[in-house]
Design a protein around this motif. Structure first.
Motif, short mmCIF file in Angstrom:
data_model
loop_
_atom_site.label_atom_id
_atom_site.label_comp_id
_atom_site.label_asym_id
_atom_site.label_seq_id
_atom_site.Cartn_x
_atom_site.Cartn_y
_atom_site.Cartn_z
N LYS A 422 1.16 -7.47 -23.70
CA LYS A 422 2.60 -7.73 -23.66
C LYS A 422 2.87 -8.75 -24.75
N CYS A 423 3.82 -8.48 -25.64
CA CYS A 423 3.99 -9.45 -26.73
C CYS A 423 5.44 -9.58 -27.18
N GLU A 424 5.68 -10.67 -27.93
CA GLU A 424 7.00 -10.91 -28.51
C GLU A 424 7.23 -9.96 -29.67
N ASN A 425 8.47 -9.90 -30.13
CA ASN A 425 8.77 -9.06 -31.28
C ASN A 425 8.72 -9.85 -32.57
N GLN A 427 10.83 -9.98 -35.78
CA GLN A 427 12.17 -9.51 -36.12
C GLN A 427 12.50 -9.79 -37.57
N LEU A 428 13.08 -8.82 -38.24
CA LEU A 428 13.61 -9.02 -39.59
C LEU A 428 15.01 -8.41 -39.59
N ASP A 429 16.01 -9.25 -39.82
CA ASP A 429 17.41 -8.85 -39.69
C ASP A 429 17.62 -8.24 -38.31
N ASP A 430 18.06 -6.97 -38.25
CA ASP A 430 18.31 -6.39 -36.93
C ASP A 430 17.17 -5.45 -36.50
N LYS A 431 16.03 -5.53 -37.23
CA LYS A 431 14.93 -4.61 -36.89
C LYS A 431 13.79 -5.36 -36.22
N ILE A 432 13.15 -4.71 -35.28
CA ILE A 432 12.05 -5.38 -34.58
C ILE A 432 10.80 -4.50 -34.53
N LEU A 433 9.67 -5.19 -34.47
CA LEU A 433 8.37 -4.54 -34.26
C LEU A 433 7.57 -5.39 -33.28
N PRO A 434 6.69 -4.78 -32.48
CA PRO A 434 5.83 -5.62 -31.64
C PRO A 434 4.92 -6.46 -32.55
N SER A 435 4.85 -7.75 -32.29
CA SER A 435 4.14 -8.63 -33.24
C SER A 435 2.62 -8.52 -33.13
N LEU A 436 2.12 -8.13 -31.96
CA LEU A 436 0.67 -8.11 -31.78
C LEU A 436 0.13 -6.71 -31.52
N ASN A 437 -1.15 -6.54 -31.81
CA ASN A 437 -1.84 -5.26 -31.62
C ASN A 437 -3.29 -5.60 -31.31
N ALA A 438 -3.91 -4.86 -30.37
CA ALA A 438 -5.26 -5.27 -29.94
C ALA A 438 -6.08 -4.11 -29.43
N SER A 439 -7.40 -4.27 -29.44
CA SER A 439 -8.31 -3.39 -28.69
C SER A 439 -9.55 -4.20 -28.34
N ALA A 440 -10.33 -3.67 -27.37
CA ALA A 440 -11.49 -4.43 -26.90
C ALA A 440 -12.63 -3.49 -26.53
N SER A 441 -13.85 -3.99 -26.67
CA SER A 441 -15.01 -3.17 -26.29
C SER A 441 -16.15 -4.06 -25.81
N ARG A 442 -17.11 -3.41 -25.13
CA ARG A 442 -18.33 -4.12 -24.71
C ARG A 442 -19.51 -3.46 -25.41
N ILE A 455 1.16 -9.41 -36.75
CA ILE A 455 1.81 -8.93 -37.99
C ILE A 455 2.95 -9.85 -38.43
N ASP A 456 3.41 -10.75 -37.55
CA ASP A 456 4.53 -11.61 -37.94
C ASP A 456 4.10 -12.50 -39.10
N PRO A 457 4.78 -12.38 -40.25
CA PRO A 457 4.33 -13.16 -41.42
C PRO A 457 4.80 -14.61 -41.38
N ASN A 458 5.70 -14.93 -40.43
CA ASN A 458 6.29 -16.28 -40.41
C ASN A 458 5.85 -17.14 -39.24
N ARG A 459 5.44 -16.50 -38.15
CA ARG A 459 5.16 -17.29 -36.94
C ARG A 459 3.78 -17.02 -36.40
N SER A 460 3.10 -18.12 -36.04
CA SER A 460 1.85 -17.97 -35.32
C SER A 460 2.18 -17.54 -33.89
N ALA A 461 1.20 -17.02 -33.19
CA ALA A 461 1.46 -16.49 -31.85
C ALA A 461 0.46 -17.08 -30.85
N GLY A 462 0.99 -17.79 -29.86
CA GLY A 462 0.12 -18.25 -28.78
C GLY A 462 -0.22 -17.06 -27.92
N LEU A 463 -1.48 -16.93 -27.53
CA LEU A 463 -1.87 -15.76 -26.72
C LEU A 463 -2.71 -16.20 -25.55
N ASP A 464 -2.33 -15.71 -24.37
CA ASP A 464 -3.16 -15.90 -23.19
C ASP A 464 -3.90 -14.59 -22.96
#
Ligand code: AHR
Length: 527
Positions: A422-425, A427-442, A455-464
């Motif tokens: 679950k992640c923040e968007n 945003q550039l002008d009125d367009k949005i994209l999900p900021s994070l993308n992930a996968s995991a393996s063992r 992918i956000d070029p301006n903001r770091s993202a805190g992640l739990d």
């Protein structure tokens, strides 16, 4: 207090204040994002294997991919083994390249393999009509390609000529390469210096046969595939994995027809080509000269890949619910205008942190669909499109995309762990994209790896991040980021974009908290 002691006291205070400020920022970002950015990794689940072949590459007779990129010839001053550059072999071995697709691409459907065997001085020349109209002297042929694969310890994927070739020609190629006994073709191979058959398993039956591979209809191609595939025989113990030439982008009709008319029993895989580009035709925009709009457009295009893949998979599921046929994304990557002053037919483009994010997102999305996607090939390995390696005479350098393949190699043949993000968007002008993308393996030793893109070029993202069913003892990581959206490596500055250790991760039971820098790719190893 003398002047020097006063100075060192001030320095100490300043350092303490910087640490407090950094910590306050970390806590602030974490608290702000706690509910917004959450990844749950089901570390107690997982049944599908992420095939290492998802991390495959593609090298075509195009521009300086083969000639100059890999092949310099035995007499070159550039260090080589039987004509193959030593520096690039070493670099590709480091990322554990699992397979290499050759000789094309569009080139495959005008390539006649018999022109590329025997003494090099006697090999006929041809015109490479697709790629710059240059003369191809056929000095890099079957023996040279398979020598390269042996030096790399990688599996060859050979694409046969359906567009301008013949059933007999492809059938004989398989016999030449794989037959162990006495036959005219196997004897010819021996005469050309190779006693043992190579046992090549992966064979593409044509390439883009809806376009450069013969402008066929899906129905016509499906029938052609059946003819060609019939005469590609299994010799000895090698069982062929035949790959039908599939759709381009969102051509769902092609997939539907191939699944219905060829069917699961006759093919190991069905291919799909999907490039990340602004438009088909020119201008596509520069690989390095772009603003945030240009950055956004490419990531927006890239994030369309899940939908396109899922639509193809839904069709495949209809005809093949047991998922016997692999979806083989055997050409993917970014495609921009060529670098100014270079041959337009050679498709040479630079590679920035934007490309690294495109690679990270594609590989995450392929991982998550590994029950169906069992092979993929980035276009292309050297000096062409989204290359992992650039060469210039005797120099070699790696691109940001190379580093993503290096960081993600931990996923090869690992067990996919389901995850919910679950992640923040962004945003550039009125367009949005999900900021994070992930996968995991063992992996087979029990270590969990999580690959993350912000992918956000301006903001770091805190992640739990919660690893359900796992008590975390130790976590390490690497991060690939850059100061600018168009940061890239050059021969003068080859380390502008390179991974560094990622340390700012806090462990709390089964939870990890971290701050992902703006425009970054991070891979964590959790024990
Ligand atoms: O990778 C460059 C070209 O893109 C390939 O030759 C072709 O298959 C595709 O259209």
């Amino acid at each position: 207090m003398n002047k020097y002691r006063g100075h060192s006291f001030r320095m100490t205070c300043r350092r303490i204040m910087i640490v407090i400020a950094a910590w306050t920022l970390f806590v602030h970002v974490m608290l702000a994002a706690k509910d917004a950015n959450q990844l749950i990794v089901h570390a107690d689940q997982g049944k599908e294997t992420i095939s290492r072949h998802i991390y495959g590459h593609f090298s075509e007779h195009l521009g300086h991919c083969i000639y100059g990129g890999i092949w310099v010839g035995e007499d070159s001053k550039i260090p080589n083994t039987r004509g193959i550059r030593k520096d690039v072999v070493e670099a590709l071995k480091k990322i554990n390249i699992p397979n290499l697709r050759w000789p094309g691409g569009c080139f495959a459907d005008e390539y006649h393999w018999m022109d590329g065997i025997g003494p090099r001085s006697k090999r006929p020349k041809m015109i490479n009509t697709h790629w710059g109209g240059v003369t191809e002297d056929n000095s890099f042929g079957t023996h040279e390609f398979l020598d390269l694969c042996e030096q790399l310890g990688t599996e060859p994927v050979i694409c046969g000529n359906v567009g301008s070739g013949a059933v007999e020609e492809m059938s004989k190629w398989v016999e030449y390469i794989n037959f162990d006994g006495v036959s005219p073709l196997a004897d010819m191979r021996r005469m050309n210096g190779r006693e043992e058959p190579w046992g090549v398993r992966y064979w593409g039956v044509g390439n883009e046969n809806w376009g450069c591979g013969g402008e066929m209809t899906a129905e016509f191609y499906a029938d052609q595939y059946r003819r060609y595939a019939t005469y590609c025989r299994n010799y000895g113990r090698s069982r062929l994995f035949k790959i039908a030439g599939g759709a381009g982008e969102a051509d769902y009709h092609w997939t539907e027809v191939c699944m219905e008319h060829i069917g699961p029993g006759r093919m190991w895989g069905l291919s799909l080509h999907h490039y990340t580009t602004t438009v088909w035709g020119a201008p596509k925009g520069s690989a390095t000269e772009f603003d945030e709009q240009g950055y956004f457009v490419i990531l927006d295009k890239c994030l369309k890949i899940p939908e396109v893949i899922d639509n193809h998979i839904a069709i495949m599921d209809k005809y093949d619910p047991q998922k016997r046929v692999a979806l083989v994304v055997d050409e993917w990557g970014t495609w921009y205008d060529v670098e100014p002053g270079t041959n337009p037919g050679f498709l040479f483009q630079q590679n920035t942190i934007r490309d690294a994010l495109v690679a990270g997102i594609h590989l995450n999305e392929f991982n998550k669909r590994c029950d169906r996607i069992r092979m993929a090939n980035l276009a292309q390995t050297f000096n062409v499109l989204q290359a992992v390696i650039f060469t210039q005479d005797d120099q070699m350098m790696t691109t940001p995309t190379y580093h993503v393949f290096d960081m993600y190699k931990v996923h090869h043949d690992a067990t996919l762990l389901p995850s919910d993000l679950k992640c923040e968007n962004y945003q550039l002008d009125d367009k949005i994209l999900p900021s994070l993308n992930a996968s995991a393996s063992r992996d087979s030793s029990g270590k969990v790896h999580i690959s993350l893109c912000n992918i956000d070029p301006n903001r770091s993202a805190g992640l739990d991040c919660e690893l359900q069913g796992m008590k975390v003892k130790k976590v390490t990581g690497r991060v690939l980021t850059a100061s600018e959206i168009n940061s890239h490596n050059t021969f003068e500055k080859p380390d502008t974009v390179k991974p560094v250790p990622f340390k700012d991760i806090k462990i709390d039971g089964s939870h990890l908290s971290m701050v992902l820098p703006a425009k970054s790719v991070v891979v964590l190893e959790v024990q």
